[in-house]
Design an enzyme around this catalytic site. Sequence first.
Site: not given
Ligand code: GLY
Length: 288
Positions: A199-200, A148, A176, A49, A166
Amino acid sequence: MAEPVVVATWPFGKTAVEVASKLLLQGKPPLDAALAGAQAVEDDPAVQSVGFGGIGNAIGTVSLDACVMDGKTLDCGSVAGVENIRHVAALAKKVYEKTPHIMLVGKGAEWFALQNGFQLETLLTPESVAEWYKKRPAKKLETKGHDTVTVLAKDSKNLLGGVCTTSGLSYKLPGRVGDSPLIGSGLYVDDEAGAAGATGVGEEIIRIGGSMFIVEQMRAGKTPQEAVELAIARIIKTATRRGKHPASVAFIALDPKGNVGAACTTGTDFKYAVARGEKIELLQAKEF
Ligand code: GLY
């Protein structure tokens, strides 16, 4: 002199806090220590990730986002949508060091990387390609996974630095960008208040300006734990207002005295690593 403290997201954060803590004990600045810790995770192909070996987006391309922030000067740098460059956190630092800007994206960030001695390389590995095919969603636009790495560091002078890096949500749409490269969402650091990182599911973290929210709570006198719990409560309230189930989100925070906080939404099963000097622990965050 106070004890250096490092906190990082997820079990692989143990690698980050170990590397960063050693550097802090040698007297290195907190941002440099956090960056070295994050880079050790970017280099690990087993972490799918972040960085090298990251899982691809909807068309199988690894697209990286990162930012860094220095709590003393509020210097910050950021890159988003970067392909074929492994060390994007270091690239984010170069942005503020070498330009009058804070954020570079896509081809511009890649051109800047090449101008500054970064190498082009493929970030896919046979394992990450196999994983991408195996877990590819049956339905279009279904994103997955969000591990992340965010690293917050405090040195022996109680100065703070932070890094967030990340490959973002797996199977995200090309183009995106999540919370991770956005100063105030994925990361915010101010020596006068504290440091926070996320993170999330980035969309939900951006919606509440997550890391800035937490740092401002600490500035107003909340402990790091109280501040992250308030941020998770805000995530839940925001989801409820929109008639949604709260997404998977977790926050970490660190204040200039070395107090640490962590919290996540229900079902996130969020673990985080903390180093106090040479002592390293993996802890489980409270779920709400
Ligand atoms: N927190 C990482 C993302 O949404 O890309």
